[in-house]
Motif scaffolding. Structure first.
Motif: not given
Length: 284
Positions: A100-103, A244-254
């Motif tokens: 959650t913190e990474r998200i 996996r969700t926390a890892t991919m989120l920055p790229a998804l947002l970008a």
């Protein structure tokens, strides 16, 4: 100690089962996801696989001015009306330490807000994280106390579980939750009617990330983007219990920012000013 063991069991079951399930449930007409992963996306990969981005996404990593959208009021019994290219980010099942913190950090980087549909048992076990979500300005919702399939346990038991979850989340966050989502999207007409009658709002799903599948972060991002493009926006279902969700989120947002999407903030019509007990939150 027993509470933490119980929470670990819940978390494990959520990781295995996912939240949305594999079928549409009666009454969940706004679940319209029809994207089917190709065979090449079915092989599990390491949870830290890099997520490829288009050049445009790399060139515009964090300018908030053109990404954060409007605030959308969620009214009980009324549909959530999003415009073309508008996206609402929602996360179920948490909070969970280390994820959650990474998200939250990724959302802060892009200056956007999300809705967190918390499981009561998880919020009670990790109240500091739950309160941090609220203090950062994200919308707080509930997802029952222990993630039962409400359509399978009987009406009275279901309503009691909803109320218990709401109470736990309210205590942990300091806010009266204003949004609810059914675990597994397993609802019934009677439950939906009772929730709306209580003055609550039920948020459904347009784009299911299927991040509960054993996919790599890159696969989750690609699957979500494909469905998002098909719908030209909508409410995205994700879970803040998966690495996996926390890892991919920055790229998804970008990538979403590069393609011109706007991230809207969902707010229940009464917000945290309600004085009577709120059992749920709705959008249909």
């Amino acid at each position: 100690m027993l509470s933490r063991i119980f929470t670990a069991v819940i978390a494990s079951s959520l990781l295995l089962a996912g939240c949305a399930g594999k079928r549409e449930i009666e009454g969940s007409s706004s679940l319209r996801t029809s994207f089917v992963p190709s065979p090449s996306l079915s092989k599990p990969k390491d949870a830290d696989d890099p997520v490829p981005l288009s050049p445009a996404a790399w060139m515009h990593p964090g300018n908030p001015a053109s990404f954060a959208g409007r605030t959308v009021t969620v009214t009980p019994g009324q549909p959530i009306k999003l415009r073309a290219k508008e996206v609402a980010l929602t996360f179920d099942d948490g909070p969970v330490p280390g994820k959650t913190e990474r998200i939250l950090a990724s959302l802060d980087q892009y200056h956007v807000k999300a809705t967190f549909l918390m499981v009561g048992q998880m919020a009670a076990t990790y109240p500091k994280i739950a309160r941090d979500v609220a203090e950062r300005g994200h919308t707080i919702g509930t997802h029952t106390f222990d993630h039962k399939n409400l359509a399978a346990i009987g009406f009275d038991a279901a309503m009691a579980d909803i109320a218990r979850g709401e109470k736990a989340v309210a205590k942990a966050t300091g806010e009266t939750p204003g949004i609810f989502r059914f675990p597994y999207l397993a609802d019934s007409r009677r439950l939906r009617g009772a929730i709306v009658a209580k003055g609550a709002a039920i948020v459904d799903v347009d784009v299911d990330s299927k991040d509960y599948f054993r996919s790599s972060p890159a696969e989750v991002a690609a699957r979500t983007l494909a469905a998002l493009r098909k719908h030209n926006g909508g409410i995205i279902l994700m879970h803040d219990i998966h690495a996996r969700t926390a890892t991919m989120l920055p790229a998804l947002l970008a990538q979403m920012k590069a393609e011109g999407y706007k991230i809207v903030t969902l707010k229940p019509v009464h917000g945290s000013t309600r004085t009577e007990p709120l059992l749920v939150a709705s959008a249909d």
